[in-house]
Design a protein around this motif. Structure first.
Motif, mmCIF file in Angstrom:
data_model
loop_
_atom_site.group_PDB
_atom_site.id
_atom_site.type_symbol
_atom_site.label_atom_id
_atom_site.label_comp_id
_atom_site.label_asym_id
_atom_site.label_seq_id
_atom_site.Cartn_x
_atom_site.Cartn_y
_atom_site.Cartn_z
ATOM 1 N N SER A 177 -35.428 -8.489 20.687
ATOM 2 C CA SER A 177 -36.905 -8.656 20.444
ATOM 3 C C SER A 177 -37.347 -9.448 21.566
ATOM 4 N N VAL A 178 -38.584 -9.408 21.895
ATOM 5 C CA VAL A 178 -39.166 -9.993 22.846
ATOM 6 C C VAL A 178 -40.566 -10.904 22.777
ATOM 7 N N PHE A 179 -40.969 -11.680 23.309
ATOM 8 C CA PHE A 179 -42.368 -12.290 23.404
ATOM 9 C C PHE A 179 -42.663 -13.076 24.591
ATOM 10 N N VAL A 180 -43.946 -12.958 24.778
ATOM 11 C CA VAL A 180 -44.584 -13.540 26.055
ATOM 12 C C VAL A 180 -45.811 -14.417 25.461
ATOM 13 N N LEU A 181 -45.884 -15.683 25.565
ATOM 14 C CA LEU A 181 -47.067 -16.570 25.472
ATOM 15 C C LEU A 181 -47.613 -16.974 26.881
ATOM 16 N N GLU A 182 -48.642 -16.615 27.572
ATOM 17 C CA GLU A 182 -49.180 -16.964 29.085
ATOM 18 C C GLU A 182 -50.542 -17.682 28.880
ATOM 19 N N SER A 183 -50.879 -18.719 29.484
ATOM 20 C CA SER A 183 -52.021 -19.432 29.478
ATOM 21 C C SER A 183 -52.495 -19.631 30.855
ATOM 22 N N GLY A 184 -53.891 -19.282 31.095
ATOM 23 C CA GLY A 184 -54.400 -19.448 32.413
ATOM 24 C C GLY A 184 -55.083 -20.755 32.401
ATOM 25 N N TYR A 185 -55.255 -21.212 33.473
ATOM 26 C CA TYR A 185 -56.094 -22.613 33.770
ATOM 27 C C TYR A 185 -56.553 -22.664 35.133
ATOM 28 N N ALA A 186 -57.471 -23.697 35.316
ATOM 29 C CA ALA A 186 -58.260 -23.789 36.624
ATOM 30 C C ALA A 186 -57.314 -25.063 37.176
ATOM 31 N N ALA A 187 -56.757 -24.832 38.345
ATOM 32 C CA ALA A 187 -56.012 -25.820 39.135
ATOM 33 C C ALA A 187 -57.020 -26.816 39.693
ATOM 34 N N ASP A 188 -58.160 -26.490 39.880
ATOM 35 C CA ASP A 188 -58.922 -27.567 40.480
ATOM 36 C C ASP A 188 -59.644 -28.453 39.471
ATOM 37 N N THR A 189 -59.626 -28.004 38.107
ATOM 38 C CA THR A 189 -60.211 -28.912 37.328
ATOM 39 C C THR A 189 -59.431 -29.235 35.915
ATOM 40 N N GLY A 190 -58.265 -28.367 35.710
ATOM 41 C CA GLY A 190 -57.394 -28.643 34.635
ATOM 42 C C GLY A 190 -57.995 -27.798 33.375
ATOM 43 N N VAL A 191 -59.203 -26.896 33.398
ATOM 44 C CA VAL A 191 -59.922 -26.572 32.320
ATOM 45 C C VAL A 191 -59.131 -25.157 32.186
ATOM 46 N N GLY A 192 -58.976 -24.816 30.863
ATOM 47 C CA GLY A 192 -58.460 -23.490 30.557
ATOM 48 C C GLY A 192 -59.321 -22.255 30.697
ATOM 49 N N GLN A 193 -58.944 -21.149 30.989
ATOM 50 C CA GLN A 193 -59.579 -19.951 31.578
ATOM 51 C C GLN A 193 -59.609 -19.134 30.244
ATOM 52 N N GLN A 194 -59.898 -17.903 30.565
ATOM 53 C CA GLN A 194 -60.085 -16.818 29.590
ATOM 54 C C GLN A 194 -61.042 -17.308 28.454
ATOM 55 N N SER A 195 -62.073 -17.952 28.787
ATOM 56 C CA SER A 195 -62.815 -18.178 27.621
ATOM 57 C C SER A 195 -62.373 -19.421 26.565
ATOM 58 N N GLY A 196 -61.381 -20.400 27.378
ATOM 59 C CA GLY A 196 -60.750 -21.186 26.646
ATOM 60 C C GLY A 196 -59.504 -21.041 25.658
ATOM 61 N N ARG A 197 -59.131 -19.611 25.664
ATOM 62 C CA ARG A 197 -58.141 -19.320 25.038
ATOM 63 C C ARG A 197 -56.784 -20.281 25.050
ATOM 64 N N MET A 198 -56.081 -20.335 24.265
ATOM 65 C CA MET A 198 -54.814 -21.078 24.635
ATOM 66 C C MET A 198 -53.891 -20.248 25.228
ATOM 67 N N PHE A 199 -53.582 -19.165 24.894
ATOM 68 C CA PHE A 199 -52.915 -18.156 25.621
ATOM 69 C C PHE A 199 -53.645 -16.697 25.781
ATOM 70 N N GLY A 200 -54.483 -17.012 26.899
ATOM 71 C CA GLY A 200 -55.747 -15.972 27.177
ATOM 72 C C GLY A 200 -55.174 -14.939 28.142
ATOM 73 N N ARG A 201 -54.093 -15.315 28.864
ATOM 74 C CA ARG A 201 -53.515 -14.195 29.843
ATOM 75 C C ARG A 201 -52.850 -12.958 29.067
ATOM 76 N N GLN A 202 -51.734 -13.808 28.385
ATOM 77 C CA GLN A 202 -51.130 -12.695 27.578
ATOM 78 C C GLN A 202 -50.319 -13.298 26.181
ATOM 79 N N ALA A 203 -50.188 -12.522 25.211
ATOM 80 C CA ALA A 203 -49.765 -13.258 23.890
ATOM 81 C C ALA A 203 -49.298 -12.022 23.119
ATOM 82 N N PHE A 204 -47.832 -11.953 22.902
ATOM 83 C CA PHE A 204 -47.398 -10.644 22.393
ATOM 84 C C PHE A 204 -45.956 -10.847 21.857
ATOM 85 N N VAL A 205 -45.463 -9.866 20.936
ATOM 86 C CA VAL A 205 -44.235 -10.016 20.519
ATOM 87 C C VAL A 205 -43.857 -8.610 20.185
#
Length: 387
Positions: A85-113
């Motif tokens: 079984s495999v899974f990935v949870l990946e969150s994008g953020y702005a290093a200059d502000t700390g704000v989440g990216q991908q429209s504020g999604r918690m795991f906006g880059r990838q989230a799968f099982v």
């Protein structure tokens, strides 16, 4: 009492054995840079009358020069018989502000099982990259660097998709990908008068096609040569119906000593809900990576888009860009870089009406040409750390 102790020891031993079959890794990238850009306008929207305004220079700190800043967790569990079984949870953020990216999604880059078989391949479920995006990653000279590779123009703004079933297989020198999305989850706002907003959350009862997407790709790599072919289609909402955004690509690379030369072609066509062409273009790129020393590397890339039809305009000026990157690695985890690019007839990353200005909208930093503008220059110096 003795039996109870033996039972407890046996349980702990069994638990240790079970945990030994599970592997979970925390990983990430922190990438920040300081950038200068000239001839910058505002992103066209209804509030400014779709007018990008006058030219300005921008001096700014940004996140993600070579790699988008991110953190993630990935793991596997050995289920026996060659199955994991495999899974990935990946969150994008702005290093200059700390704000989440991908429209504020918690795991906006990838989230799968999913499940992975040693002989049959991998089947995964969730938010994932498209098949064509994965295949072309090996043929993108700047490796999809945020500054200044035209990733959105090449792959489409839907290169990450929600609600996706994806197959990945490796058969000797042949790699294969295929995916289906029940609802992409991308909304592209209106950025010009007469140009519709497209996309949505999808999965509308009674409208199976609306916001769905699918694609497939294959790559063959043997020795110094590699080649790929792929297809991608997105059927975004336009009003209460759906249109179509289609792309097909071929690319190849060849490695000679410390140099890797690569290039490709991507055909594109977008139609509205009444089957009228909104965009038709042919995109080409060529570039090279050169590893001068174990620490010092260079990348050069040229990109060109032949716009055959841009929302009815069959005489639009064709955008092109040349980009250069130099990197110096202090270690396997930390490097510094210089990125520079010059674009013509579009903003940097070739962001324009042809891309729906999605790069500028997603980054929050405009690469939009001003009214009457025709060129843009950008230079950035940054630091990246991988963990």
């Amino acid at each position: 009492m003795k039996l109870k102790c033996i039972a407890a020891v046996s349980m702990l031993a069994g638990a240790g054995s079970a945990f030994a079959q599970t592997n979970v890794t925390l990983y990430g990238v922190v990438d920040a840079n300081v950038e200068y850009v000239n001839h910058v306008g505002a992103v066209p929207q209804a509030t400014n009358g779709f007018n990008p305004g006058t030219a300005n220079s921008a001096y700014r700190m940004g996140s993600g020069g070579l790699s988008g800043s991110r953190w993630g967790i990935r793991g596997t569990e050995d289920l026996g018989g060659g199955l994991k079984s495999v899974f990935v949870l990946e969150s994008g953020y702005a290093a200059d502000t700390g704000v989440g990216q991908q429209s504020g999604r918690m795991f906006g880059r990838q989230a799968f099982v999913g499940l992975q078989s040693a002989g049959l391949g991998q089947l995964t479920f969730g938010r994932q990259y498209t098949s064509m995006f994965d295949a072309l990653a090996n043929f993108a000279p700047a490796s999809y660097a945020t500054l200044y590779e035209p990733t959105v123009l090449q792959n489409g703004g839907n290169y990450r998709e929600d609600n996706t079933i994806k197959y990945t297989g490796q058969f000797g020198p042949l790699s294969a990908w295929a995916h289906w999305s029940f609802g992409v989850g991308l909304t592209q706002p209106q950025v010009a008068a007469g140009v519709p907003a497209v996309g949505g959350n999808g999965e509308v009862p009674g409208q199976f096609r609306r916001d769905s997407a699918y694609g497939a790709a294959a790559m063959y790599a043997v020795g110094p040569f590699a080649g790929t072919i792929g297809y991608d289609q997105w059927n975004p909402s336009i009003g209460i119906a759906s249109g179509s955004v289609k792309k097909a690509s071929v690319a190849a690379s060849y490695t000679v000593g410390p140099a890797k030369i690569m290039g490709g072609y991507r055909w594109g066509q977008s139609k509205n809900a009444t089957d009228v062409v909104m965009l038709r273009d042919d995109y080409y790129w060529i570039g090279a990576n050169y590893q001068a020393t174990s620490a010092l590397g260079f990348t050069l890339e040229y990109s060109y888009d032949n716009l055959k039809n841009l929302y009815g305009n069959t005489n639009a000026a064709n955008p092109w860009q040349i980009a250069f990157i130099s990197t110096y690695a202090f270690s396997k985890r930390t490097d510094v870089y210089l990125s520079t690019a010059y674009s013509k007839n579009a903003g940097l990353t070739l962001d324009s009406l042809a891309t729906g200005y999605l790069t500028s909208l997603s980054l929050g930093s405009s690469y939009v040409l001003p009214s009457g503008g025709s060129s843009m220059l950008g230079v950035a110096v940054g630091l990246r750390h991988k963990f």
